[in-house]
Design an enzyme around this catalytic site. Structure first.
Site, PDB file in Angstrom:
ATOM      1  N   LYS A  40       0.778  -1.124   0.081  1.00  0.00           N
ATOM      2  CA  LYS A  40       0.044   0.034   0.095  1.00  0.00           C
ATOM      3  C   LYS A  40       0.811   1.324  -0.108  1.00  0.00           C
ATOM      4  CE  LYS A  40      -0.367  -0.131   5.070  1.00  0.00           C
ATOM      5  NZ  LYS A  40      -1.014  -0.862   6.225  1.00  0.00           N
ATOM      6  N   TYR A 271      15.366  30.324   5.784  1.00  0.00           N
ATOM      7  CA  TYR A 271      14.290  30.908   6.573  1.00  0.00           C
ATOM      8  C   TYR A 271      14.578  31.251   7.873  1.00  0.00           C
ATOM      9  CZ  TYR A 271      11.702  30.464   2.160  1.00  0.00           C
ATOM     10  OH  TYR A 271      11.486  30.550   0.705  1.00  0.00           O
TER      11      TYR A 271
END
Ligand SMILES: *Cc1c(COP(=O)(O)O)cnc(C)c1O
Length: 379
Positions: A40, A271
């Site tokens: 999955k 940042y």
């Protein structure tokens, strides 16, 4: 660097290691049991279609995925194996289950009837798994609500175009050192199974074991096991005994330096200016960021390996890029390889380390890296 990747950063998927893990897991499961390869979420980010090929080489005949999209992708790639959809499928998608010959999980006779009706309309029969909730609290008949459940499963067993293939439940704490709750789940599972068979419902396949149970709870291996994370060479938790199973990590994440600069004391990166040079420094940039699954909360502890030297990430990880302090790497140059997750044989930065630094589990780290990074398969 790989031309076809179109980016100087990639997830390297080692299919030989995957094959090695499959073989060792098979041996651990014991003879005669069905191997349900849990692929999955695009094979936990490793690429389900490619991994299905290796599973096929190892005679694995059953795959498990989580969504119809994932099942369709495998079918479109030519998969002929049984494909179990581990999630529930609302009635309105019943026709897709039928069209793609998917094995659904059901825990309500109305839903099962919708799927059976869709199968009848197409002249087919769908095989399904009954889900029982023995303690995960996610999906399935409540194991303690036995009378209702048996009556409802009986209705399912009488449907014309839906056949019960097996009984499925999921472990909540099999990866914990303390197996008390797991054994309670095991007892509820057995009781549920016995009640169904006593009521005349045939259950050809019993399946309960996930990775941790395959490693440590042989009494729940039953007819079929569902290995997930161990396929990818990662252990399900820090509490399992790694000596129980030898596996090798399948995914590494690598990049090439795209930019280099020498900067003075006081120069800042990223940042929020979380890195400020305390010495004349050499800063490298790689084109990998949090949108690629490199978690931003990892920034302060993040490290990479460049030419055998472990280097810290400098400042906050950006969306698509990050900076590295390579001051201690002799003769570093643009194009040099950076190991973001993996090993150079001496130093290792593994998914568990990144997970521990960011408050998550190796499962999520692999899934996240698998989302946007180009995958390069090696053998
Ligand atoms: C994901 C999943 C598995 C595999 O779990 P691992 O811990 O990765 O082995 C097995 N069964 C179900 C129902 C799952 O959702």
């Amino acid at each position: 660097m790989f031309k076809e990747a179109l980016r100087p950063v990639w997830a390297e998927i080692n299919l030989s290691n995957f094959d090695y893990n499959v073989k060792n897991i098979k041996a651990k499961m014991g003879e005669g049991r069905e191997f349900i390869g849990v692929i999955k979420a695009d094979g936990y980010g490793h690429g389900a279609v490619k991994l299905a090929e290796v599973l096929r080489e190892n005679d694995v005949k059953t795959f498990a995925i989580a969504t119809l999209h994932e099942a369709i992708e495998l079918r479109d790639a030519g998969a002929k194996e049984r494909i179990i959809c581990l999630g529930l499928t609302p009635d309105m998608y019943a026709d897709t289950i039928v069209e793609y010959d998917i094995t659904p999980v059901v825990c309500e006779s109305g839903n099962a009837k919708a799927i059976s009706d869709a199968a009848a309309a197409a002249g087919k029969t769908v095989e399904a798994l009954i889900a029982v909730d023995t303690g995960m609290g996610r999906i399935g008949y409540l194991a303690d609500d036995l009378d209702y459940a048996v009556e409802d499963v009986k209705k399912i067993s009488q449907l014309s175009n839906l056949k019960i293939w097996g009984l499925f439940s999921h472990m909540a704490t099999a990866d914990a050192y303390d197996k008390t709750f797991s054994h309670q789940q095991e007892a509820k599972y057995n009781k549920f199974y016995e009640a169904l068979t006593a009521a005349g419902v045939e259950i050809p396949t019993r399946t309960l074991a996930n990775s941790a149970s395959i490693m440590e709870i042989p009494s729940v291996h039953f007819d079929a096991c569902r290995p997930g994370i161990i396929l990818y060479g990662q252990y399900p938790s820090h509490e399992v005994d790694k000596a129980e199973l030898d596996i090798k990590p399948v995914m590494e994440v690598k990049a090439n330096i795209v930019h280099l600069k020498d900067v003075p004391v006081g120069f800042s990166c990223g940042y929020g200016r979380k890195f400020i040079a305390e010495r004349p420094s050499r800063i490298a940039t790689i084109a990998l960021g949090y949108a690629d699954g490199y978690p931003r909360p990892y920034s302060a502890q993040a490290k990479v390996i460049v030419n055998g030297v472990v280097c810290p990430v400098a400042g906050n990880i950006c969306m698509d890029q990050c900076m590295i302090d390579v001051t201690d790497v002799p003769e570093v140059k643009v194009g040099d390889e950076v190991i973001v997750m993996g090993s150079d044989g001496v130093n290792t930065i593994d998914a568990d380390y990144i997970a521990d630094c960011t408050g998550t589990i190796n499962y999520e780290i692999c899934c996240a890296f698998g989302q946007r990074l180009p995958k390069v398969y090696i053998r």
